[in-house]
Design an enzyme around this catalytic site. Structure first.
Site, mmCIF file in Angstrom:
data_model
loop_
_atom_site.group_PDB
_atom_site.id
_atom_site.type_symbol
_atom_site.label_atom_id
_atom_site.label_comp_id
_atom_site.label_asym_id
_atom_site.label_seq_id
_atom_site.Cartn_x
_atom_site.Cartn_y
_atom_site.Cartn_z
ATOM 1 N N ASP A 94 -50.649 41.802 -8.824
ATOM 2 C CA ASP A 94 -50.799 41.022 -7.598
ATOM 3 C C ASP A 94 -51.331 41.842 -6.423
ATOM 4 O O ASP A 94 -51.659 41.281 -5.387
ATOM 5 C CB ASP A 94 -49.443 40.413 -7.201
ATOM 6 C CG ASP A 94 -49.090 39.232 -8.071
ATOM 7 O OD1 ASP A 94 -50.012 38.568 -8.559
ATOM 8 O OD2 ASP A 94 -47.886 38.970 -8.267
ATOM 9 N N HIS A 107 -42.361 36.979 -8.298
ATOM 10 C CA HIS A 107 -43.211 36.750 -9.475
ATOM 11 C C HIS A 107 -44.631 36.480 -8.965
ATOM 12 O O HIS A 107 -45.248 37.355 -8.373
ATOM 13 C CB HIS A 107 -42.590 35.587 -10.274
ATOM 14 C CG HIS A 107 -43.061 35.426 -11.682
ATOM 15 N ND1 HIS A 107 -44.012 36.206 -12.272
ATOM 16 C CD2 HIS A 107 -42.703 34.519 -12.646
ATOM 17 C CE1 HIS A 107 -44.208 35.807 -13.524
ATOM 18 N NE2 HIS A 107 -43.424 34.772 -13.765
ATOM 19 N N HIS A 143 -42.474 46.671 -11.016
ATOM 20 C CA HIS A 143 -42.517 45.726 -12.134
ATOM 21 C C HIS A 143 -41.316 45.958 -13.029
ATOM 22 O O HIS A 143 -40.899 47.101 -13.205
ATOM 23 C CB HIS A 143 -43.817 45.906 -12.941
ATOM 24 C CG HIS A 143 -44.134 44.730 -13.781
ATOM 25 N ND1 HIS A 143 -43.588 44.556 -15.024
ATOM 26 C CD2 HIS A 143 -44.917 43.649 -13.539
ATOM 27 C CE1 HIS A 143 -44.038 43.413 -15.525
ATOM 28 N NE2 HIS A 143 -44.840 42.836 -14.653
HETATM 29 N N1 CMC Z 1 -41.156 48.276 -2.879
HETATM 30 C C1 CMC Z 1 -40.183 49.174 -2.650
HETATM 31 N N2 CMC Z 1 -39.186 49.442 -3.507
HETATM 32 C C2 CMC Z 1 -39.186 48.770 -4.655
HETATM 33 C C3 CMC Z 1 -40.171 47.822 -4.968
HETATM 34 C C4 CMC Z 1 -41.179 47.585 -4.027
HETATM 35 N N3 CMC Z 1 -42.122 46.674 -4.249
HETATM 36 N N4 CMC Z 1 -39.905 47.299 -6.174
HETATM 37 C C5 CMC Z 1 -38.800 47.901 -6.620
HETATM 38 N N5 CMC Z 1 -38.350 48.776 -5.688
HETATM 39 C C6 CMC Z 1 -37.156 49.610 -5.780
HETATM 40 C C7 CMC Z 1 -35.928 48.774 -5.429
HETATM 41 O O1 CMC Z 1 -35.651 48.826 -4.057
HETATM 42 C C8 CMC Z 1 -34.863 49.445 -6.275
HETATM 43 O O2 CMC Z 1 -34.439 50.602 -5.613
HETATM 44 P P1 CMC Z 1 -32.894 51.056 -5.698
HETATM 45 O O3 CMC Z 1 -32.669 51.382 -7.144
HETATM 46 O O4 CMC Z 1 -32.832 52.244 -4.800
HETATM 47 O O5 CMC Z 1 -32.080 49.889 -5.238
HETATM 48 C C9 CMC Z 1 -35.615 49.876 -7.529
HETATM 49 O O6 CMC Z 1 -36.984 49.990 -7.142
HETATM 50 C C10 CMC Z 1 -35.519 48.894 -8.662
HETATM 51 O O7 CMC Z 1 -35.821 47.600 -8.161
HETATM 52 P P2 CMC Z 1 -35.322 46.276 -8.864
HETATM 53 O O8 CMC Z 1 -35.489 45.113 -7.943
HETATM 54 O O9 CMC Z 1 -33.968 46.482 -9.455
HETATM 55 O O10 CMC Z 1 -36.338 46.199 -10.073
HETATM 56 P P3 CMC Z 1 -36.735 44.918 -10.839
HETATM 57 O O11 CMC Z 1 -37.235 45.346 -12.137
HETATM 58 O O12 CMC Z 1 -35.628 43.931 -10.833
HETATM 59 O O13 CMC Z 1 -37.889 44.352 -9.884
HETATM 60 C C11 CMC Z 1 -39.794 43.347 -9.036
HETATM 61 C C12 CMC Z 1 -39.159 44.027 -10.238
HETATM 62 C C13 CMC Z 1 -41.222 42.924 -9.386
HETATM 63 C C14 CMC Z 1 -38.980 42.073 -8.674
HETATM 64 C C15 CMC Z 1 -39.797 44.304 -7.832
HETATM 65 O O14 CMC Z 1 -40.499 45.481 -8.160
HETATM 66 C C16 CMC Z 1 -40.355 43.673 -6.565
HETATM 67 O O15 CMC Z 1 -39.616 42.996 -5.844
HETATM 68 N N6 CMC Z 1 -41.683 43.885 -6.286
HETATM 69 C C17 CMC Z 1 -42.331 43.252 -5.180
HETATM 70 C C18 CMC Z 1 -42.767 41.845 -5.560
HETATM 71 C C19 CMC Z 1 -43.942 41.859 -6.522
HETATM 72 O O16 CMC Z 1 -44.910 42.589 -6.345
HETATM 73 N N7 CMC Z 1 -43.874 40.973 -7.523
HETATM 74 C C20 CMC Z 1 -44.967 40.820 -8.505
HETATM 75 C C21 CMC Z 1 -44.575 41.336 -9.868
HETATM 76 S S1 CMC Z 1 -45.977 41.535 -10.956
HETATM 77 C C22 CMC Z 1 -46.599 39.959 -11.210
HETATM 78 C C23 CMC Z 1 -45.662 39.027 -11.817
HETATM 79 O O17 CMC Z 1 -45.103 39.282 -12.891
HETATM 80 O O18 CMC Z 1 -45.491 37.934 -11.261
#
Ligand code: CMC
Length: 379
Positions: free
Chosen positions: A315, A223, A262
């Site tokens: 971010d 987050h 996201h």
């Molecule tokens: N880099 C590489 N792959 C990614 C990333 C990333 N940053 N984010 C998602 N993926 C891939 C993930 O590996 C998965 O692949 P697969 O389906 O092959 O397993 C797929 O995309 C879906 O990921 P998920 O974790 O199921 O998606 P989510 O909606 O639960 O995750 C998230 C959202 C923000 C937790 C995730 O994108 C992430 O960990 N990002 C990096 C941390 C980040 O930048 N956080 C800030 C979010 S924006 C500000 C806020 O709201 O705080």
């Protein structure tokens, strides 16, 4: 054992838990509205004070309303001496832990703490919006062995924060960037921290409980913590040429690129567009364009991920902006939190006004009806 048949919504993905008028996100086209106003307009035409009023009260203020709101914010910036003592006691904690603890402790000094009426909740939201920067700046100075700087009622919210942090009046261009950053962070739907704040409110706990929860939930790297991680990544990459290898190695190793992806946006996060322009201009103004170059190269390497709806988020560039403004890395999330207090407050008011206990279910998959064995008979 047979599992009961239930519909599971792991991570509450795509689950709508209520209605809101606070903000609207269209994740498919990257559109964000606060109370119906486009973030693209607010980012360039509004101020944090005006946007905070909009988010909390639902309408853009008149000149008189804004002046009264601004005076209330300015008058609320100070902290009781006991809160400064709490900050001193927790000086070695992460700034988000200090912010969470100090906000929690402020409940002891607020005459409205237990009053959950809309009016009192908004009054407390204004006070916590005003006090959050004072807590963060005081802690940053105390841990460095410096005295806290008193809030200055003659300057705006963003300027006051930088002044309390650094002990000198900031460059107005720097203060304007922080002001815009606060605007861009003010509200954002039912993200994890707003959900946490609403869960607290749904038990009819008060605003201090809800915002303490919001700050706790925001801290994680999935987050608000991502901005700090992005800057760490840029430092590890070190040069524009190294970006491609670094990103590929990280992804090949099963890692994630922080500041990308996201839960809701499957297009570019509109907040990141504003911060991208700012990060570029700031890097040039500060004579350090390299960081932007590194991040730009990371975006290029991540291009194929766009097909899967993975773009840079808010971010990705915010950390670079804070870094170029000389703000320590571990304060980045706290800046996000300072901007978000109006959004948490607005959602707590919504929760109270049409409350329902937020209490989902978990599917039990463990063993059933086991025989209790006395400890002396267990092997
Ligand atoms: N880099 C590489 N792959 C990614 C990333 C990333 N940053 N984010 C998602 N993926 C891939 C993930 O590996 C998965 O692949 P697969 O389906 O092959 O397993 C797929 O995309 C879906 O990921 P998920 O974790 O199921 O998606 P989510 O909606 O639960 O995750 C998230 C959202 C923000 C937790 C995730 O994108 C992430 O960990 N990002 C990096 C941390 C980040 O930048 N956080 C800030 C979010 S924006 C500000 C806020 O709201 O705080």
């Amino acid at each position: 054992m047979t599992e009961e048949k239930v519909q599971l919504y792991r991570g509450l993905r795509e689950v709508y838990i209520d209605r809101t008028t606070s903000s609207f996100i269209d994740g498919d086209i990257g559109k964000l509205l606060y109370r119906g106003y486009n973030i693209d307009d607010l980012a360039v035409k509004s101020t944090f004070e005006e946007t905070a009023y909009l988010v909390m009260y639902g309408e853009l203020p008149t000149r008189e309303q804004l002046a009264a709101f601004d005076s209330e914010l300015k008058a609320s910036r100070g902290l009781p001496g006991e809160i400064l003592d709490v900050i001193k006691l927790t000086r070695n904690s992460h700034p988000m832990d200090v912010l969470r603890t100090a906000i929690s402790a402020l409940s002891a000094y607020d005459a409205d703490t237990e009053d959950n009426s809309t009016e009192a909740t908004l009054r407390k939201g204004v006070r916590l919006t005003a006090q959050a920067p004072t807590i963060v700046a005081a802690h940053a100075r105390i841990r460095d062995g410096n005295d806290p700087v008193d809030p200055d009622p003659s300057v705006n919210h963003a300027t006051n924060f930088l002044q309390m942090l650094n002990g000198e009046a900031p460059d107005p261009q720097d203060a304007a960037l922080i002001d815009k950053d606060f605007v861009l962070h003010a509200e954002h739907g039912i993200n994890a921290s707003a959900f946490g704040a609403r869960v607290a409110a749904s038990t009819i706990a008060d605003l201090h409980c809800a915002i303490t929860t919001g700050v706790a939930v925001l801290k994680g790297p999935s987050h608000g913590g991502a901005a700090e991680e992005v800057m760490k990544m840029a430092q590890e990459i070190g040069s524009e040429e190294n970006a491609e290898k670094y990103v590929r190695d990280r992804l090949d190793g099963g890692g994630r690129i922080m500041g990308f992806g996201h839960r809701v946006y499957k297009a570019i996060d509109p907040r990141s567009v504003h911060l991208q322009e700012d990060a570029k201009a700031l890097g040039e103004r500060k004579g350090e364009p390299g960081w932007f170059g590194i991040l730009q190269n990371v975006i290029e390497v991540m291009e194929p991920y766009r097909r899967r709806g993975i773009y840079q988020n808010v971010d990705f560039f915010s950390g670079t902006i804070y870094y170029l403004l000389g703000i320590p890395d571990d304060l980045f999330i706290s800046i996000f939190a300072m901007g978000r207090v109006p959004g948490w407050t607005a959602q707590v008011v919504e929760q109270f006004e049409n409350n329902i206990l937020l209490r989902p279910r978990l599917q039990y998959t463990g063993e059933m009806d086991r025989t209790y064995v006395p400890i002396e008979e267990r092997s």
